[in-house]
Structures are given as C-alpha cells and as structure tokens.
Motif scaffolding. Structure first.
Motif, PDB file in Angstrom:
ATOM      1  N   ILE A 331      20.661  16.821  26.297  1.00  0.00           N
ATOM      2  CA  ILE A 331      21.189  18.149  25.368  1.00  0.00           C
ATOM      3  C   ILE A 331      22.645  18.248  26.137  1.00  0.00           C
ATOM      4  O   ILE A 331      23.702  18.885  25.420  1.00  0.00           O
ATOM      5  CB  ILE A 331      20.410  18.772  26.351  1.00  0.00           C
ATOM      6  CG1 ILE A 331      18.569  18.975  26.041  1.00  0.00           C
ATOM      7  CG2 ILE A 331      20.287  20.446  26.114  1.00  0.00           C
ATOM      8  CD1 ILE A 331      17.554  20.070  26.593  1.00  0.00           C
ATOM      9  N   TYR A 332      23.122  17.566  27.738  1.00  0.00           N
ATOM     10  CA  TYR A 332      24.299  17.803  28.021  1.00  0.00           C
ATOM     11  C   TYR A 332      25.882  17.689  26.753  1.00  0.00           C
ATOM     12  O   TYR A 332      26.020  18.349  26.212  1.00  0.00           O
ATOM     13  CB  TYR A 332      24.562  17.579  29.309  1.00  0.00           C
ATOM     14  CG  TYR A 332      26.119  17.760  29.529  1.00  0.00           C
ATOM     15  CD1 TYR A 332      26.391  19.344  29.676  1.00  0.00           C
ATOM     16  CD2 TYR A 332      27.025  17.190  29.711  1.00  0.00           C
ATOM     17  CE1 TYR A 332      27.581  19.550  30.323  1.00  0.00           C
ATOM     18  CE2 TYR A 332      28.388  17.362  29.220  1.00  0.00           C
ATOM     19  CZ  TYR A 332      28.568  18.410  30.768  1.00  0.00           C
ATOM     20  OH  TYR A 332      29.866  18.966  30.484  1.00  0.00           O
ATOM     21  N   LEU A 333      25.229  16.376  26.546  1.00  0.00           N
ATOM     22  CA  LEU A 333      25.765  15.689  26.004  1.00  0.00           C
ATOM     23  C   LEU A 333      26.231  15.822  24.342  1.00  0.00           C
ATOM     24  O   LEU A 333      26.999  16.291  23.884  1.00  0.00           O
ATOM     25  CB  LEU A 333      25.693  13.751  25.658  1.00  0.00           C
ATOM     26  CG  LEU A 333      25.927  13.909  26.888  1.00  0.00           C
ATOM     27  CD1 LEU A 333      25.613  11.492  26.838  1.00  0.00           C
ATOM     28  CD2 LEU A 333      28.059  13.001  27.556  1.00  0.00           C
ATOM     29  N   ARG A 334      24.982  16.920  23.977  1.00  0.00           N
ATOM     30  CA  ARG A 334      25.502  17.337  22.483  1.00  0.00           C
ATOM     31  C   ARG A 334      25.282  18.242  22.491  1.00  0.00           C
ATOM     32  O   ARG A 334      26.020  19.458  21.198  1.00  0.00           O
ATOM     33  CB  ARG A 334      23.697  16.957  21.785  1.00  0.00           C
ATOM     34  CG  ARG A 334      23.167  17.057  20.394  1.00  0.00           C
ATOM     35  CD  ARG A 334      24.480  16.936  18.938  1.00  0.00           C
ATOM     36  NE  ARG A 334      24.660  15.270  19.353  1.00  0.00           N
ATOM     37  CZ  ARG A 334      25.699  14.200  18.453  1.00  0.00           C
ATOM     38  NH1 ARG A 334      25.938  14.933  17.808  1.00  0.00           N
ATOM     39  NH2 ARG A 334      25.168  13.539  18.893  1.00  0.00           N
ATOM     40  N   GLU A 335      24.907  18.963  23.385  1.00  0.00           N
ATOM     41  CA  GLU A 335      25.011  20.892  22.837  1.00  0.00           C
ATOM     42  C   GLU A 335      26.400  21.572  23.850  1.00  0.00           C
ATOM     43  O   GLU A 335      26.412  22.486  23.293  1.00  0.00           O
ATOM     44  CB  GLU A 335      23.443  21.422  23.373  1.00  0.00           C
ATOM     45  CG  GLU A 335      22.570  20.809  22.600  1.00  0.00           C
ATOM     46  CD  GLU A 335      22.335  21.359  21.158  1.00  0.00           C
ATOM     47  OE1 GLU A 335      22.819  21.944  20.881  1.00  0.00           O
ATOM     48  OE2 GLU A 335      21.875  20.200  20.429  1.00  0.00           O
ATOM     49  N   TYR A 336      26.276  21.001  24.451  1.00  0.00           N
ATOM     50  CA  TYR A 336      27.428  21.456  25.839  1.00  0.00           C
ATOM     51  C   TYR A 336      28.554  21.367  25.948  1.00  0.00           C
ATOM     52  O   TYR A 336      29.329  21.392  26.109  1.00  0.00           O
ATOM     53  CB  TYR A 336      26.475  21.998  27.155  1.00  0.00           C
ATOM     54  CG  TYR A 336      25.518  22.425  26.599  1.00  0.00           C
ATOM     55  CD1 TYR A 336      25.784  24.494  26.999  1.00  0.00           C
ATOM     56  CD2 TYR A 336      24.273  22.549  27.256  1.00  0.00           C
ATOM     57  CE1 TYR A 336      24.333  24.757  27.211  1.00  0.00           C
ATOM     58  CE2 TYR A 336      22.710  23.295  26.270  1.00  0.00           C
ATOM     59  CZ  TYR A 336      23.290  24.738  26.789  1.00  0.00           C
ATOM     60  OH  TYR A 336      22.011  25.474  26.678  1.00  0.00           O
ATOM     61  N   LYS A 338      31.795  19.374  25.849  1.00  0.00           N
ATOM     62  CA  LYS A 338      33.325  19.245  24.453  1.00  0.00           C
ATOM     63  C   LYS A 338      33.212  17.758  23.764  1.00  0.00           C
ATOM     64  O   LYS A 338      33.226  17.111  24.574  1.00  0.00           O
ATOM     65  CB  LYS A 338      34.355  19.671  25.224  1.00  0.00           C
ATOM     66  CG  LYS A 338      35.541  20.084  24.399  1.00  0.00           C
ATOM     67  CD  LYS A 338      36.435  21.025  24.633  1.00  0.00           C
ATOM     68  CE  LYS A 338      37.469  20.243  23.732  1.00  0.00           C
ATOM     69  NZ  LYS A 338      39.121  21.120  24.904  1.00  0.00           N
ATOM     70  N   GLN A 339      33.123  17.909  22.971  1.00  0.00           N
ATOM     71  CA  GLN A 339      33.654  16.311  21.974  1.00  0.00           C
ATOM     72  C   GLN A 339      34.632  15.961  22.524  1.00  0.00           C
ATOM     73  O   GLN A 339      35.764  16.483  21.044  1.00  0.00           O
ATOM     74  CB  GLN A 339      33.256  16.733  20.858  1.00  0.00           C
ATOM     75  CG  GLN A 339      31.173  17.143  20.204  1.00  0.00           C
ATOM     76  CD  GLN A 339      30.141  16.113  21.457  1.00  0.00           C
ATOM     77  OE1 GLN A 339      30.062  15.139  21.184  1.00  0.00           O
ATOM     78  NE2 GLN A 339      29.499  16.735  22.027  1.00  0.00           N
ATOM     79  N   GLY A 340      34.769  14.757  22.744  1.00  0.00           N
ATOM     80  CA  GLY A 340      35.469  14.280  23.378  1.00  0.00           C
ATOM     81  C   GLY A 340      36.106  12.970  23.392  1.00  0.00           C
ATOM     82  O   GLY A 340      35.485  12.348  24.176  1.00  0.00           O
ATOM     83  N   PRO A 341      37.697  12.839  23.414  1.00  0.00           N
ATOM     84  CA  PRO A 341      37.552  11.240  24.313  1.00  0.00           C
ATOM     85  C   PRO A 341      36.398  10.821  25.640  1.00  0.00           C
ATOM     86  O   PRO A 341      35.833   9.655  25.567  1.00  0.00           O
ATOM     87  CB  PRO A 341      39.367  11.047  24.793  1.00  0.00           C
ATOM     88  CG  PRO A 341      39.706  12.141  24.216  1.00  0.00           C
ATOM     89  CD  PRO A 341      38.597  13.070  23.723  1.00  0.00           C
ATOM     90  N   LEU A 342      36.725  11.493  26.660  1.00  0.00           N
ATOM     91  CA  LEU A 342      35.473  11.428  27.769  1.00  0.00           C
ATOM     92  C   LEU A 342      34.255  11.235  27.134  1.00  0.00           C
ATOM     93  O   LEU A 342      33.366  10.878  27.483  1.00  0.00           O
ATOM     94  CB  LEU A 342      36.094  12.914  28.647  1.00  0.00           C
ATOM     95  CG  LEU A 342      34.829  12.909  30.228  1.00  0.00           C
ATOM     96  CD1 LEU A 342      34.884  11.520  30.422  1.00  0.00           C
ATOM     97  CD2 LEU A 342      35.369  14.141  30.753  1.00  0.00           C
ATOM     98  N   THR A 343      33.097  12.246  26.006  1.00  0.00           N
ATOM     99  CA  THR A 343      32.525  12.274  25.984  1.00  0.00           C
ATOM    100  C   THR A 343      32.321  10.880  24.973  1.00  0.00           C
ATOM    101  O   THR A 343      31.167  10.416  25.362  1.00  0.00           O
ATOM    102  CB  THR A 343      32.284  13.239  24.689  1.00  0.00           C
ATOM    103  OG1 THR A 343      32.883  14.884  25.638  1.00  0.00           O
ATOM    104  CG2 THR A 343      30.715  13.974  24.809  1.00  0.00           C
ATOM    105  N   ARG A 344      32.734  10.806  23.980  1.00  0.00           N
ATOM    106  CA  ARG A 344      32.612   9.626  23.520  1.00  0.00           C
ATOM    107  C   ARG A 344      32.750   8.498  24.599  1.00  0.00           C
ATOM    108  O   ARG A 344      32.140   7.081  24.090  1.00  0.00           O
ATOM    109  CB  ARG A 344      34.170   8.983  23.009  1.00  0.00           C
ATOM    110  CG  ARG A 344      33.865  10.278  21.253  1.00  0.00           C
ATOM    111  CD  ARG A 344      34.670   9.650  20.229  1.00  0.00           C
ATOM    112  NE  ARG A 344      36.457   9.097  20.694  1.00  0.00           N
ATOM    113  CZ  ARG A 344      36.577  10.899  19.672  1.00  0.00           C
ATOM    114  NH1 ARG A 344      36.409  11.897  19.664  1.00  0.00           N
ATOM    115  NH2 ARG A 344      38.028  10.864  20.754  1.00  0.00           N
ATOM    116  N   THR A 345      33.551   8.085  25.161  1.00  0.00           N
ATOM    117  CA  THR A 345      33.225   7.304  26.460  1.00  0.00           C
ATOM    118  C   THR A 345      31.949   7.606  27.130  1.00  0.00           C
ATOM    119  O   THR A 345      31.259   6.205  27.397  1.00  0.00           O
ATOM    120  CB  THR A 345      34.835   7.102  27.044  1.00  0.00           C
ATOM    121  OG1 THR A 345      35.683   7.247  26.693  1.00  0.00           O
ATOM    122  CG2 THR A 345      34.564   6.266  28.305  1.00  0.00           C
ATOM    123  N   ILE A 346      32.092   8.190  27.709  1.00  0.00           N
ATOM    124  CA  ILE A 346      30.556   8.144  28.573  1.00  0.00           C
ATOM    125  C   ILE A 346      29.458   7.828  27.959  1.00  0.00           C
ATOM    126  O   ILE A 346      28.292   6.872  27.994  1.00  0.00           O
ATOM    127  CB  ILE A 346      29.316   9.841  28.455  1.00  0.00           C
ATOM    128  CG1 ILE A 346      30.808  10.208  30.061  1.00  0.00           C
ATOM    129  CG2 ILE A 346      28.026   9.701  28.935  1.00  0.00           C
ATOM    130  CD1 ILE A 346      30.776  11.865  30.168  1.00  0.00           C
TER     131      ILE A 346
END
Length: 556
Positions: A331-336, A338-346
């Motif tokens: 839920i955090y990754l998809r809904e809250y 911010k989609q960016g390099p850090l999220t893609r790395t996670i």
C-alpha cells in the motif's frame, strides 16, 4: 504452395499454441505421475502383506528356514552376484532374481531386512497361524505363538492362546493410554508448576525481595504440588506394574523361543488368515495411526502427528505475520510513496529478495531473531531463567518469523499488482463523493484488491510450508517431546521447538539407521506434506474466489 501454407500457418500462431499446450500437458502428466508414484509406494506400506515361509539354501551351505514379507524383487546379472562373493554359476542364464524380505526379529537376527536369491528358495508357503507382532522396540516379530502368561503363570496355549492374546493386547492399549495421559498431562502440569515456582523464587532473589513470608508461601505451594505428585506417582507405579504383568512366548520359524512382555507389543495379527475385509479394516487403522499417533523407533514406526501439527501451526503463524506487513508495504509503495528512483530501487530489492536462497534466511533468522532479539528478550523479561535460554534459542516463533521474511516479497509483489489493476476512476469517484483518501483506500481499493492479496498469501504458504533448510537453524528438531499447545498458561508456547513434515522427510530418508524400514515412510510423509499444502492452498483459494465474486460488480 506448400511453402506458402506453411508460412501462413506459422504466422497464424498455431504452432506456438500447440507448443504451449504440449508443455502444459507434459507438466500435468509429470505432476500426476510423481504423485502416483509417491502415493503407491507410500500407501502400500500400510497394507498387511502375506508372510512367506520358505527354505533358503545358498550352494555349499546348510539350508535354513526363513520367513518374512516380500518388499522388493529385481532382476540382477549373475556376474554382479558373483562379484559380490555369492557362489553363482556364471554359465547359467544372464539374470537371477534377487528379493528383499522384511524378516523382522531384529533382536534375534541383528537386522530386520535380508536380500535373498529367489532361485535358492524352496518350499514356499503362507501358513495361516503365522503371527506378526508390531512392537514398540526392535521392530516386527515374525513367528508362531506358543503361550500367554500372567505374572509368570501359564494362562493359555495352543489354539486358545490367540484369543487370549487379543484380549490382553486390548487391555494393554487401554493401560498405555492411561499412562500416557498421566505422564504427559497430569505429571506434565505438575512439572510445569514446579518450574514456575523455581523461576518465581529466582526472580525474587534477583530483585532482593525474597522475604521469609514470600519463602513460606512458595514452600506451601511447593508442598501442594509435591503432595499431588505423590498421589500420581503411586497411580503411575501401579499402572506400570499392570502394564508389564503379561508376557507371551513366541517361536521363530527356525525354532528359537523367546518371551516378550506384552507392554512392548502394539498389535498382533495373522495376515495370512485375513480376508479382504479384515485387511481393509487393518489398513484403515494403520493409516489413521500414521496421521494421529506419535513417532517411535527413531521415527521409522508409529505416526507423524506432531510433525503435521507443527507444520500447520508454523504456517498459520507465518501467514498471520506476513499478511499485514506485506499488504502495508505494498500500500505504501503504490498509494503513498513518491514514484521516483528510490521507489524503483526498493521494488527491485523486493523482487531480488524473492530469489535469495532459503538457507540465507535461516542464517539471518539464527543470527538476528535467535541470538540478538531472543537474547535481548531473555535479558529483559526472563533473567530468572538464565543461563537457560527462553527465547534465545530456536523455537516456533523464530521459525515462523524467518518464513515470514522469506515470503513477504511474494505478498508485496502480488498485492501491489492487485492495487495497480484498480481503475483510477473508482478512486476519483470516491473522492468526488466526499470520502477521504484513507476511506477510499479502506472501503473501495482494498476490498477490490483482496483477491490479489489472497493470491500472494497462497504463493507464500506454498513456498514456506515446504521449506526445510532455514527451519533446521531456527526451531525444527528431529523429535519434539510435546506439542507447542497444551493446557498450561499461556497455552501457546512460542518458545518451544517443533517437528516439521519437510524436515521429517529429510531425517527419515537420510539420517535413519534403518534405511529399508524408513524408505516407505519417506514416500508416505511426502504425500502427506503435499496434501497439507494443498489443503492450506485450497482454503485460501476458496476465500479468494469468494472475495472475487463479492466485489466483481465493482469491476464493471
């Protein structure tokens, strides 16, 4: 023209349809074949096979009489038998038949399995009065019943001995159940209470609060436990005396007589005299014993109920732990987030975690959960138990947590994909009607994504329930003396070690001192593990399908 038709056929995609269909068919056939082999070899073990008596004579040696159950037969080249040192005439036929017999009587012969050459056997017969005794120690006994005694006095012999033996075995079973209940439940409760008193006293000593009044209270409570124990001890001594009162005299097929205490006999039967109905009844009783009883004889006899219970309990605890963490992370990754390099790395890291070897998770669980977290809990909450560890040792909780970490990437990926499939219009419509983002998420998005969550849970259960390597480090043992659930507070003992079907297969198959006796149990336990995982998965599939039907209307 033919070239053109062939080219059109390839362009139509039909070859790839047939190829994928063929691949699926091969996979299904292989799976069914594997299950059929496991089921055949495992379930056949419980059938009461006829006992063959025969004369066996190796050329150049004196003949001997032997009896046993035929377990396996195979064609072997004569040259191979000659190379093994057997007096084989290599000028005869190319092959000879070698047979494996379960001859039992390990306390007499030293081994309860024997390879023989069929061509050297003669006078084969299946006498109806041949007796098989399944014992708590030393495996099966094969021979003839001579008499039954009570406290050394002859009770019955000859034809009357069989009925008398069955009556007394029934009595022994009832006594064994009473003794087991007394030892595990009643005396176990007293031992648990006495251990609690010891820890309470030690805690007061560490806090410097052990006053004379507190000591007197502890002594009074201990006296109550001791008085109750003495009563139970008297009952136990009396039951054990009755348990070992009767004996039976039996004779092997080569004429050796021995006297066996009936307390060591689980059951006695005459397979050669059984009809098909009796054999089916016996087969059902043996299968039920396998799934409901405790193991014995180094896990090569008896049942595997503690392993079944441990597997299901650990998997359920793992599911309870992994589901909220995996869902919240998705839920955090998809809904809250911010989609960016850090999220893609996670996301990349989560996907890579799903491919990490299971034994690495076991090493992490041992190092972090057991030694660091468990050791810290012991120092903070259980100092009175030192130096004996409470949570600073492998146990059910750490095994479940280790499996949860192993399975959480699967739940995260499946849940996030389910959230991504929810149309954006539904979210915007909910917000337009005045719902907050949290209300939209809780009442609209999550219910519609719940089938995907269940899919992730199904995959997690399927992987975690079959893992063995990490569990060997964080809580699974060869034989657990008691179940982690009992009548003593706090009822569920997360610090206890457990048995597991996967580890049981490894232990019986590769660590057993009696390989031939253990082999059919490996197949039977493997089949049971498949059935347990299938049952857990089918339960989750049922819930998923129910949720899918419930929220189907929202998809349109």
């Amino acid at each position: 023209m033919k070239k053109k038709n062939l080219k059109s056929w390839f362009k139509s995609g039909s070859p790839w349809v047939w190829m994928t269909a063929g691949g699926v068919s091969i996979a299904v056939i292989m799976t069914i074949g594997l299950l059929a082999v496991i089921a055949t070899r495992g379930l056949a073990h419980f059938w009461p096979a006829d006992v063959i008596e025969a004369t066996y004579q190796i050329p150049g040696e004196a003949p001997r009489v032997m009896a046993g159950e035929l377990v396996q037969a195979e064609e072997v080249p004569r040259a191979r038998l000659a190379a093994a040192g057997l007096p084989v005439d290599v000028k005869g036929g190319e092959f000879m038949t070698r047979e494996l017999f379960k001859v039992g009587n390990r306390d007499v012969y030293g081994a309860d399995f024997s390879w023989v050459v069929d061509e050297w056997m003669s006078d084969k017969k299946t006498p109806e009065n041949m007796v098989v005794m399944e014992r708590r120690e030393w495996g099966n006994f094969y021979g003839y019943l001579v008499n039954v005694k009570e406290s050394g006095n002859l009770v019955a012999e000859g034809d009357a001995a069989w009925d008398e033996l069955q009556k007394r075995i029934t009595r022994i079973d009832e006594l064994h159940a009473e003794i087991t209940k007394l030892e595990k439940k009643d005396i176990g409760r007293i031992n648990y209470g006495l251990e609690g008193l010891r820890l309470k006293k030690r805690s007061l000593e560490l806090k410097d609060e052990l006053s004379p009044a507190a000591q007197a209270d502890l002594d009074a409570e201990r006296a109550q436990w001791d008085a109750e124990y003495k009563v139970l001890e008297t009952q136990l001594v009396a039951l054990n005396k009755e348990f070992n009162r009767d004996t039976v005299t039996v004779k092997t097929v080569d004429g050796r007589e021995q006297e066996i205490s009936l307390g060591k006999v689980v059951r006695a039967y005459q397979p050669n005299a059984m009809g098909i109905g009796q054999k089916l009844s016996f087969y059902g009783a043996k299968v039920w014993e396998f799934v409901s009883d405790d193991p014995r004889e180094a896990n090569t006899e008896g049942g595997i109920f503690p392993a079944i219970f441990g597997t299901i309990m650990m998997t359920l605890i793992m599911a309870v732990i992994v589901t909220p963490f995996g869902v919240l992370a998705a839920i955090y990754l998809r809904e809250y987030a911010k989609q960016g390099p850090l999220t893609r790395t996670i996301r990349i890291a989560v996907n890579n975690l799903a491919g990490v070897p299971a034994i690495v998770y076991g090493v992490f669980g041992l190092g972090f959960f057991v030694y660091v977290l468990g050791g810290s809990l012991d120092r903070i909450f259980f100092p009175e138990a030192a130096p004996a560890p409470t949570f600073g040792t492998p146990g059910l909780l750490w095994a479940s947590l280790t499996l949860a970490i192993l399975a959480v990437p699967v739940v995260i990926v499946a849940t996030e994909e389910g959230l991504a499939r929810i149309p954006r219009a539904l979210r915007e419509g909910s917000l337009a009607l005045g719902a907050t983002k949290a209300e939209t998420l809780w009442k609209v998005v999550l219910p519609m994504a719940s089938p995907a969550m269940m899919t992730g849970l199904i995959l997690a259960v399927a992987r975690a329930a079959g893992e063995v390597a990490p569990l060997m480090l964080v809580g699974v043992v060869k034989l657990a003396p008691s179940l982690p659930v009992d009548g003593n507070y706090p009822y569920l003992h997360l610090d206890q070690k457990i048995m597991h079907l996967g580890f049981h297969i490894y232990d019986v198959g590769f660590q057993s001192p009696n390989v031939e006796a253990a082999r059919p149990l490996v197949y039977a336990t493997a089949l049971l593990l498949v059935l347990v995982i299938a049952l857990l998965n089918l339960s989750a599939v049922f819930i998923r399908n129910h949720l899918r039907e419930k929220y189907k209307a929202l998809d349109h």
